[in-house]
Design a protein around this motif. Sequence first.
Motif, mmCIF file in Angstrom:
data_model
loop_
_atom_site.group_PDB
_atom_site.id
_atom_site.type_symbol
_atom_site.label_atom_id
_atom_site.label_comp_id
_atom_site.label_asym_id
_atom_site.label_seq_id
_atom_site.Cartn_x
_atom_site.Cartn_y
_atom_site.Cartn_z
ATOM 1 N N ALA A 1 1.586 3.800 31.480
ATOM 2 C CA ALA A 1 2.348 4.773 32.273
ATOM 3 C C ALA A 1 1.939 4.753 33.745
ATOM 4 C CB ALA A 1 2.152 6.171 31.695
ATOM 5 N N GLY A 2 0.977 3.892 34.090
ATOM 6 C CA GLY A 2 0.594 3.734 35.480
ATOM 7 C C GLY A 2 -0.542 4.625 35.949
ATOM 8 N N HIS A 3 -1.277 5.213 35.016
ATOM 9 C CA HIS A 3 -2.369 6.099 35.384
ATOM 10 C C HIS A 3 -3.710 5.363 35.332
ATOM 11 C CE1 HIS A 3 0.560 9.239 35.058
ATOM 12 N NE2 HIS A 3 0.722 9.039 33.760
ATOM 13 N N GLY A 4 -4.672 5.870 36.102
ATOM 14 C CA GLY A 4 -6.048 5.400 36.000
ATOM 15 C C GLY A 4 -6.824 6.330 35.095
ATOM 16 N N TYR A 5 -7.968 5.867 34.608
ATOM 17 C CA TYR A 5 -8.763 6.723 33.735
ATOM 18 C C TYR A 5 -10.226 6.299 33.762
ATOM 19 C CZ TYR A 5 -8.873 2.889 30.354
ATOM 20 O OH TYR A 5 -9.074 1.675 29.748
ATOM 21 N N GLU A 6 -11.068 7.222 33.374
ATOM 22 C CA GLU A 6 -12.483 6.959 33.118
ATOM 23 C C GLU A 6 -12.827 7.619 31.796
ATOM 24 O OE1 GLU A 6 -16.997 8.023 34.765
ATOM 25 O OE2 GLU A 6 -15.224 8.613 35.939
ATOM 26 N N ILE A 7 -13.513 6.894 30.907
ATOM 27 C CA ILE A 7 -13.947 7.468 29.637
ATOM 28 C C ILE A 7 -15.391 7.943 29.771
ATOM 29 C CG2 ILE A 7 -14.463 7.015 27.213
ATOM 30 C CD1 ILE A 7 -12.165 5.008 27.184
ATOM 31 N N LEU A 8 -15.625 9.199 29.457
ATOM 32 C CA LEU A 8 -16.971 9.744 29.381
ATOM 33 C C LEU A 8 -17.319 9.940 27.909
ATOM 34 C CD1 LEU A 8 -19.568 11.020 30.431
ATOM 35 C CD2 LEU A 8 -18.306 13.192 30.695
ATOM 36 N N ASP A 9 -18.183 9.077 27.396
ATOM 37 C CA ASP A 9 -18.658 9.149 26.014
ATOM 38 C C ASP A 9 -19.929 9.996 26.032
ATOM 39 O OD1 ASP A 9 -19.877 8.778 23.565
ATOM 40 O OD2 ASP A 9 -19.607 6.599 23.529
ATOM 41 N N VAL B 1 -7.692 16.027 33.007
ATOM 42 C CA VAL B 1 -8.719 15.821 31.988
ATOM 43 C C VAL B 1 -8.076 15.759 30.610
ATOM 44 C CG1 VAL B 1 -10.912 16.646 31.042
ATOM 45 C CG2 VAL B 1 -10.299 17.217 33.400
ATOM 46 N N ALA B 2 -8.625 14.900 29.755
ATOM 47 C CA ALA B 2 -8.251 14.878 28.339
ATOM 48 C C ALA B 2 -9.532 14.893 27.516
ATOM 49 C CB ALA B 2 -7.419 13.646 28.013
ATOM 50 N N PHE B 3 -9.557 15.713 26.497
ATOM 51 C CA PHE B 3 -10.688 15.771 25.579
ATOM 52 C C PHE B 3 -10.240 15.212 24.227
ATOM 53 C CE2 PHE B 3 -11.420 19.283 28.561
ATOM 54 C CZ PHE B 3 -12.733 19.050 28.942
ATOM 55 N N VAL C 1 -7.279 10.201 35.294
ATOM 56 C CA VAL C 1 -7.607 11.090 34.181
ATOM 57 C C VAL C 1 -9.028 10.836 33.697
ATOM 58 C CG1 VAL C 1 -6.923 11.891 31.887
ATOM 59 C CG2 VAL C 1 -5.181 11.016 33.480
ATOM 60 N N LEU C 2 -9.824 11.906 33.577
ATOM 61 C CA LEU C 2 -11.129 11.815 32.934
ATOM 62 C C LEU C 2 -10.939 12.085 31.450
ATOM 63 C CD1 LEU C 2 -14.213 11.516 33.096
ATOM 64 C CD2 LEU C 2 -14.339 14.006 33.429
ATOM 65 N N VAL C 3 -11.328 11.124 30.607
ATOM 66 C CA VAL C 3 -11.183 11.248 29.155
ATOM 67 C C VAL C 3 -12.575 11.486 28.569
ATOM 68 C CG1 VAL C 3 -10.334 10.171 27.046
ATOM 69 C CG2 VAL C 3 -9.214 9.673 29.243
ATOM 70 N N VAL C 4 -12.821 12.693 28.097
ATOM 71 C CA VAL C 4 -14.125 13.085 27.562
ATOM 72 C C VAL C 4 -14.068 12.970 26.039
ATOM 73 C CG1 VAL C 4 -15.886 14.877 27.457
ATOM 74 C CG2 VAL C 4 -14.424 14.672 29.493
ATOM 75 N N VAL C 5 -14.940 12.128 25.473
ATOM 76 C CA VAL C 5 -14.910 11.846 24.033
ATOM 77 C C VAL C 5 -16.191 12.342 23.380
ATOM 78 C CG1 VAL C 5 -14.520 10.086 22.281
ATOM 79 C CG2 VAL C 5 -13.619 9.756 24.593
ATOM 80 N N SER C 6 -16.032 12.998 22.242
ATOM 81 C CA SER C 6 -17.190 13.508 21.520
ATOM 82 C C SER C 6 -17.151 13.042 20.065
ATOM 83 C CB SER C 6 -17.223 15.041 21.577
ATOM 84 O OG SER C 6 -18.326 15.552 20.876
ATOM 85 N N HIS C 7 -17.928 12.010 19.772
ATOM 86 C CA HIS C 7 -18.130 11.554 18.388
ATOM 87 C C HIS C 7 -19.349 10.639 18.376
ATOM 88 C CE1 HIS C 7 -17.581 10.058 14.345
ATOM 89 N NE2 HIS C 7 -16.639 10.982 14.177
#
Length: 201
Positions: A30-38, A80-82, A3-9
Amino acid sequence: MNVLVVVSHPRKNSLTFQVTDRFVQGLTEAGHGYEILDLHEVSFDPVLRGMDEPDYTQEHQVFSPEIETEMERLKKHDAVAFVFPLWWWHLPAMLKGYVDRVMNNSFAYGTNKLHHQQILWIALAGVTEEQMQKRNYGESITNLLNVGIADYCGVSHSSVEFLYETLDAKPEHYEMLLNQAHQLGLNYAKNHTLQDGVSRI
């Protein structure tokens, strides 16, 4: 699922980033991988300039190096998660610029669509749920994000989750919001069904 986690703050110590931390904790459990895009950390430029404006006369679009990089980043993930604060009943300018520039013609819509299995929009709202529904703000925002953006880009499994009353100073309320974010991470891979623009986990 990756999951790509896109964060805006603009602030790392914001509730938005605390929510992000708890969300990805749930993803991990839950066993998922992720990357945070700040977006602020990478100094993403939200302004759509000439190089990234689609040339509809060309079959193959060429974009700026910054946007090509972000398109490649999106391609590496299954979903993707925003995560963002709701400002003026809309996305923050930084995130809106990301959508404008990265989710572009011939990549996310037009001749090509996004390949992602699902999109989750986690919106932090300072208002109460009653205030959100007073003038159908919630319905309008949900329809915009799920249908106007996600479904238009080929992702039918899209949902909007509001975290209400983020200006409440009570620690127990903040903990409730963080627990909500954690549950969203834990349940992220569960199927949703898009109905009338509203997809519910």
